[in-house]
Design a protein around this motif. Structure first.
Motif, PDB file in Angstrom:
ATOM      1  N   UNK A 130       0.839  -1.202   0.000  1.00  0.00           N
ATOM      2  CA  UNK A 130       0.000   0.000   0.000  1.00  0.00           C
ATOM      3  C   UNK A 130       0.873   1.251   0.000  1.00  0.00           C
ATOM      4  N   UNK A 131       0.298   2.334  -0.534  1.00  0.00           N
ATOM      5  CA  UNK A 131       0.974   3.618  -0.543  1.00  0.00           C
ATOM      6  C   UNK A 131      -0.071   4.717  -0.471  1.00  0.00           C
ATOM      7  N   UNK A 132       0.322   5.893   0.024  1.00  0.00           N
ATOM      8  CA  UNK A 132      -0.594   7.018   0.181  1.00  0.00           C
ATOM      9  C   UNK A 132      -0.217   8.110  -0.807  1.00  0.00           C
ATOM     10  N   UNK A 133      -1.193   8.936  -1.150  1.00  0.00           N
ATOM     11  CA  UNK A 133      -0.935   9.984  -2.141  1.00  0.00           C
ATOM     12  C   UNK A 133      -1.683  11.269  -1.801  1.00  0.00           C
ATOM     13  N   UNK A 134      -1.145  12.362  -2.307  1.00  0.00           N
ATOM     14  CA  UNK A 134      -1.832  13.649  -2.326  1.00  0.00           C
ATOM     15  C   UNK A 134      -1.904  14.113  -3.771  1.00  0.00           C
ATOM     16  N   UNK A 135      -2.937  14.872  -4.097  1.00  0.00           N
ATOM     17  CA  UNK A 135      -3.183  15.236  -5.497  1.00  0.00           C
ATOM     18  C   UNK A 135      -3.596  16.696  -5.604  1.00  0.00           C
TER      19      UNK A 135
END
Length: 224
Positions: A130-135
């Motif tokens: 899993x990985x987290x992101x901002x956009x």
């Protein structure tokens, strides 16, 4: 309108084909599908926001990875933005221009757009699948349907009224989002997150009003 839709779809698919074969893309391209509920509202000036309304968005997603943790993220979706407001002297219902008495209308906007977002996605390193992101980026919307319900006092003056002639074709918005990607099998992963789309262009052609629509999207998607 069908020609514009076809051009946008072919342009997106052409860009995808180029990206997959371009030597400049060293970190890969990912294509996905999304189906997303939206919570929309209307902010008129003058006037007031009444309540939110549910909508829906569905279509294609594309991530062009230009570094291990950075992607250019776009897509091609059909997005519905609904919302309720109270406004004064609204066309096409307010027909008597010589009437000096203002007339208030309770409105429900039902807007549908082809959306082409242009955003940058910042990702964390993958850990345990899993990985987290901002956009962050720009939303480009092209109006394909505009309808409205309208009530003045106790009288219904518009029931699913077509208002395409009174709304603008192009809508721009600012996108802010965050979420996570979760591996499920092979190269496939599930995306889940939250996006705020802040419209910053007037959606009506009336020079006496400034009406903007906004929405929150509960993002769900699958990348392949």
């Amino acid at each position: 309108m069908k020609k514009i839709t076809t051009i946008l779809i072919l342009s997106f698919l052409g860009f995808v084909a180029y990206a997959q074969n371009s030597p400049l893309i060293n970190y890969g391209f990912r294509l996905g599908l999304t189906a997303t509920p939206t919570i929309g509202w209307i902010k008129p000036e003058p006037g007031k926001t009444n309540s939110v309304a549910l909508g829906f968005s569905y279509g294609l997603l594309g991530d062009f990875n230009f570094a291990p943790n950075y992607s250019f993220s776009t897509g091609l979706t059909i997005t519905t933005i609904n919302g309720k407001s109270t406004e004064v002297n609204v066309s096409p219902y307010y027909a008597n221009a010589n009437n000096s008495i203002p007339v208030a209308y309770d409105l429900k906007y039902k807007m549908q757009y082809i959306e082409l977002p242009l955003t940058v996605k910042l990702k964390t390193l993958k850990a345990d699948g899993k990985r987290w992101y901002g956009q962050f980026g720009l939303s480009n919307g092209f109006n394909i349907s505009a309808k409205q319900d309208a009530v003045s006092g106790a009288t219904t003056v518009g029931d699913n009224q077509k208002i395409s002639d009174f709304t603008k074709f192009y809508r721009a918005g600012l996108i802010l989002g965050a979420g996570g990607e979760f591996d499920i099998s092979g190269n496939a992963s599930i995306l889940a997150g939250l996006t705020y789309n802040n419209g910053f262009t007037n959606i009506t052609t009336d020079k006496n009003r400034d009406v903007r629509n906004h929405y929150l999207a509960l993002n769900f998607g699958v990348f392949f």
